[in-house]
Every structure is written in C-alpha cells, then in structure tokens.
Design a protein around this motif. Structure first.
Motif, mmCIF file in Angstrom:
data_model
loop_
_atom_site.group_PDB
_atom_site.id
_atom_site.type_symbol
_atom_site.label_atom_id
_atom_site.label_comp_id
_atom_site.label_asym_id
_atom_site.label_seq_id
_atom_site.Cartn_x
_atom_site.Cartn_y
_atom_site.Cartn_z
ATOM 1 N N SER A 1 -4.123 26.487 -7.689
ATOM 2 C CA SER A 1 -4.872 25.734 -8.701
ATOM 3 C C SER A 1 -5.406 24.410 -8.176
ATOM 4 N N TRP A 2 -4.922 23.982 -7.015
ATOM 5 C CA TRP A 2 -5.387 22.722 -6.421
ATOM 6 C C TRP A 2 -6.685 22.968 -5.675
ATOM 7 N N ARG A 3 -7.696 22.160 -5.953
ATOM 8 C CA ARG A 3 -9.003 22.344 -5.324
ATOM 9 C C ARG A 3 -9.459 21.044 -4.666
ATOM 10 N N PRO A 4 -8.962 20.760 -3.471
ATOM 11 C CA PRO A 4 -9.432 19.554 -2.764
ATOM 12 C C PRO A 4 -10.883 19.709 -2.345
ATOM 13 N N TYR A 5 -11.558 18.582 -2.163
ATOM 14 C CA TYR A 5 -12.938 18.580 -1.674
ATOM 15 C C TYR A 5 -12.909 18.438 -0.153
ATOM 16 N N LEU A 6 -13.426 19.442 0.544
ATOM 17 C CA LEU A 6 -13.487 19.414 2.006
ATOM 18 C C LEU A 6 -14.931 19.189 2.437
ATOM 19 N N PHE A 7 -15.119 18.273 3.378
ATOM 20 C CA PHE A 7 -16.459 17.957 3.875
ATOM 21 C C PHE A 7 -16.500 18.226 5.369
ATOM 22 N N VAL A 8 -17.301 19.205 5.763
ATOM 23 C CA VAL A 8 -17.316 19.631 7.163
ATOM 24 C C VAL A 8 -18.743 19.662 7.699
ATOM 25 N N ASN A 9 -18.831 19.539 9.006
ATOM 26 C CA ASN A 9 -20.104 19.617 9.708
ATOM 27 C C ASN A 9 -20.029 20.799 10.668
ATOM 28 N N PRO A 10 -20.969 21.742 10.615
ATOM 29 C CA PRO A 10 -20.902 22.929 11.473
ATOM 30 C C PRO A 10 -20.948 22.615 12.962
ATOM 31 N N SER A 11 -21.421 21.419 13.331
ATOM 32 C CA SER A 11 -21.471 21.029 14.744
ATOM 33 C C SER A 11 -20.199 20.332 15.207
ATOM 34 N N ASP A 12 -19.239 20.182 14.301
ATOM 35 C CA ASP A 12 -17.969 19.536 14.626
ATOM 36 C C ASP A 12 -16.900 20.619 14.752
ATOM 37 N N LEU A 13 -16.503 20.933 15.982
ATOM 38 C CA LEU A 13 -15.539 22.004 16.212
ATOM 39 C C LEU A 13 -14.156 21.672 15.665
ATOM 40 N N ILE A 14 -13.900 20.409 15.370
ATOM 41 C CA ILE A 14 -12.600 20.028 14.823
ATOM 42 C C ILE A 14 -12.422 20.571 13.404
ATOM 43 N N CYS A 15 -13.507 20.574 12.640
ATOM 44 C CA CYS A 15 -13.391 20.981 11.235
ATOM 45 C C CYS A 15 -14.206 22.214 10.865
ATOM 46 N N SER A 16 -15.108 22.652 11.716
ATOM 47 C CA SER A 16 -16.043 23.723 11.344
ATOM 48 C C SER A 16 -15.353 25.058 11.089
ATOM 49 N N GLY A 17 -14.109 25.213 11.546
ATOM 50 C CA GLY A 17 -13.389 26.457 11.312
ATOM 51 C C GLY A 17 -13.218 26.783 9.847
ATOM 52 N N TYR A 18 -13.267 25.749 8.988
ATOM 53 C CA TYR A 18 -13.139 26.001 7.553
ATOM 54 C C TYR A 18 -14.301 26.842 7.013
ATOM 55 N N ILE A 19 -15.463 26.718 7.647
ATOM 56 C CA ILE A 19 -16.619 27.494 7.198
ATOM 57 C C ILE A 19 -16.343 28.983 7.356
ATOM 58 N N GLY A 20 -15.910 29.372 8.552
ATOM 59 C CA GLY A 20 -15.597 30.770 8.792
ATOM 60 C C GLY A 20 -14.371 31.247 8.032
ATOM 61 N N TYR A 21 -13.420 30.352 7.845
ATOM 62 C CA TYR A 21 -12.177 30.693 7.129
ATOM 63 C C TYR A 21 -12.470 31.152 5.704
#
Length: 363
Positions: A251-271
């Motif tokens: 039920s928890w919906r945090p707001y995630l902000f990612v950039n597809p050119s940032d390999l540190i966080c872009s994995g969330y897009i594919g996830y």
C-alpha cells in the motif's frame, strides 16, 4: 596563505539559490506534483549546501544553504551530523505558519520534511561517503551508524508528530537511507510520503543491453528461477502472502525519480516494466512470488525488514526524466528535478493481480 585562498574560493553557481534554484516557484501549489517534486529536491540541495557551508566555514550572512528552504517558507528544525566524520548528512525542515500563503492549507503540503544528501566528492567527506556507498551495494547500509542515527531521528519525529504530514526525501545515497526508513515506518503503521531522487537499484545490471528481447528473456528466466527457489524454501506458506513483509508494503507508494542515462537508478525502469509484461502474458503470479524471494530467503520480519534487498519495492510512482542528459553528472544530479523545462513520464505501479497503467506526461 594557500590554505586561506582555498577557503575564500567562490562557491559554484550550483550552490547559490538565486543562480540555479527554482525561482519560478514564487507561489507553490502543493496540489501540483511538479511543485512538490521541485520543493523536495530543493530541500535535499539545502542539505548538500549545509555541508558545503560547513566545509568552507561559511556562516550567516555568508552561508548559501538557508535560501534553499527559506524561499519556500521552511525553517531548519534539526541538523543530522555523522558521528564518524562530523559531516552534515541530513536535516529536518519545519514549515512556517506563513506557508498558508503558499496554499499550505492543502492536504498535500508537509509540516515536516526529513531530507538526506548523497555522496559529496571532497576530501572532507569522500572517505566516509564512499564507505557507505559500498555498504549500500552490499545491502548492509542498515548496519551503519549514519542510518541508525537517521532512523532514530525519524522514529522520534513520527512518534511525536504522528498527526502531522511528514515527508521523507533524499538523493542517491540519501534516497537509499530514506527508502529504508520509509519501509520501516510503513510497517510500523505510519503514513509516509517519500520523494526519492536517483535511488540506487542494486541488482543485476541489464539496462546496458540494447536488445529488449534479450533483456526480457534474462528477467523472465530470473523470475522463474527465483519463484522456484522461493517455493522450495517456503512451500505452501507462500499462499499466505498477507503475512509476508514484502506484501505488507504494497500500500506504500513512494515517488521514485530516475534518469534512463543514470545506471545507478535506471534499473527501476526495467524492474517495473518487466513486472507489467509478466502480468500481460499471464505470468503475474510467478513474478509476484519472485519479487518476494529476497525477503523470504532473508527470513526478515518487522524487526529485520532492513535486511531486505533495498531495491525491492512493491508499489511506486515512477517518474522518468525524458530530457537528454549530456553526461553522467547531469543524469545523476539533483538539479534536473526542479528544472522549469522538465519533461517526464510518470506511471503508477501497484503490487497485486494487475498493474495500473496510469501514464501521463509531465511538463
């Protein structure tokens, strides 16, 4: 004399609010997602500049940090100082009564904001921050004194001001700290609103693969293996998903902000995209079991929720920056998230039988 010159070195324009801050937000509409994102990112920048001011020995009226929260009518409520290197890594901001002129009567407005900075690559903080980055990669950030101190501060604030609107926000390493706190506080029954900028995705790096079919094949195979392993470990207990700590976060919906050119966080897009595809092909049950495998195998419960893989989030509002980033520094930077020319795609991903495909462009 040389050391004195270094201390007197002018601050980067990135640190000065009137040169790089969101000056266009002269009146904040707290019901506007764009405005809330910009304010949250600015408060995180305020923590960065608090530490920069400390390093450069800049004090009022020469300090640059206050403008990053005072512009939005917040005041500094508490500073979090790392006991290892004495660096400022977080802060709690309190809204001023005059924020009612900023449409602060809206239910979307915060009374308190807990913000955490990421890594600062200077001699004063580099060693400590990189050690914490390494702990984060090893999924052991919860063992650090910095996280434990941050968790204690959050617990105290939530327990005293439980009826107030409290936000969690952070960038990079700071978003990892916020994410862990958010998970814990949610399981304790608190309502947590979190804005996480460039959160680390600590899993197999497949985003660099150009073939979408190959990436999907790798993820599908991984899901099947994980689901099979989870069934082998827990067996029929998997049917009682409501008792699983991962499901309890749905039920928890945090707001995630990612950039597809940032390999540190872009994995969330594919996830999240993979989870949606699994639902579309009728393999949603396999994926739901697979996404639980980390918490199941760690044997975690409420008391050990911090041992769950950091990147495993049941539900989230995912916002992707669609504007071109010329380099990694820009793609991973905090400044992109308050840019008045921001263009992004937001989508709500919910954990359950179906994924809500609620997409909309942000400008």
């Amino acid at each position: 004399m040389e050391k004195q010159r270094k201390k007197e070195k002018p601050a980067s324009s990135r640190q000065i609010f009137c040169l790089s801050g969101p000056l266009h937000l002269t009146s904040v509409d707290w019901d506007s997602f764009h405005d809330r994102r910009s304010v949250a990112a600015s408060l995180v920048q305020g923590v960065y500049i608090l530490e920069r001011d400390r390093q450069e020995n800049r004090k009022d009226p020469l300090a640059h940090a206050p403008a990053w929260w005072e512009f939005f009518n917040f005041q500094l409520f508490h500073i979090l100082v790392d006991e290892v290197d004495n660096s400022i890594f977080g802060a709690i901001f309190q809204s001023k009564p005059c924020n009612f002129t900023y449409n602060h009567s809206s239910q979307s407005s915060p009374h308190y904001v807990i913000a955490f900075r990421g890594t600062i690559n200077t001699s004063n903080t580099r060693s400590r921050d990189l050690k914490l980055d390494f702990l984060c990669v090893r999924n052991r950030l919860h063992e650090s004194s910095r996280f434990q101190q941050a968790m204690q501060a959050a617990e105290s604030l939530f327990s005293v001001y439980r009826n107030s609107s409290i936000w969690l926000t952070g960038h990079s390493l700071g978003s990892a700290i916020s994410l862990l706190i958010g998970k814990n506080m949610t399981k304790m029954g608190y309502n947590v609103e979190a804005y996480l900028f460039n959160p680390p995705f600590l899993s197999t790096p497949v985003e660099g693969i150009k073939s979408e079919r190959l990436k999907h094949g790798i993820r599908f195979t991984s899901s099947v293996v994980k689901a099979g392993l989870a069934f082998a470990v827990k067996g029929r207990n998997l049917r009682h998903e409501q008792n699983d700590p991962f499901t309890s976060l749905s039920s928890w919906r945090p707001y995630l902000f990612v950039n597809p050119s940032d390999l540190i966080c872009s994995g969330y897009i594919g996830y999240f995209e993979h989870r949606k595809k699994m639902e579309e092909i009728g393999a949603g049950k396999i994926e739901r079991v697979a996404t639980q495998v980390g918490s199941l195998l760690s044997g975690s419960g409420l008391q050990r929720s911090e041992s769950e893989p950091l990147h495993l989030i049941p539900s989230a509002y995912l916002t992707i920056n669609l504007r071109h980033s010329p380099d990694f520094k820009h793609a991973h930077g905090i400044h992109q998230w308050w840019d008045n020319g921001f263009i992004g795609l937001s989508e709500l991903h919910e954990y359950g039988p179906f994924v809500m495909d609620e997409k909309y462009l942000l400008r």
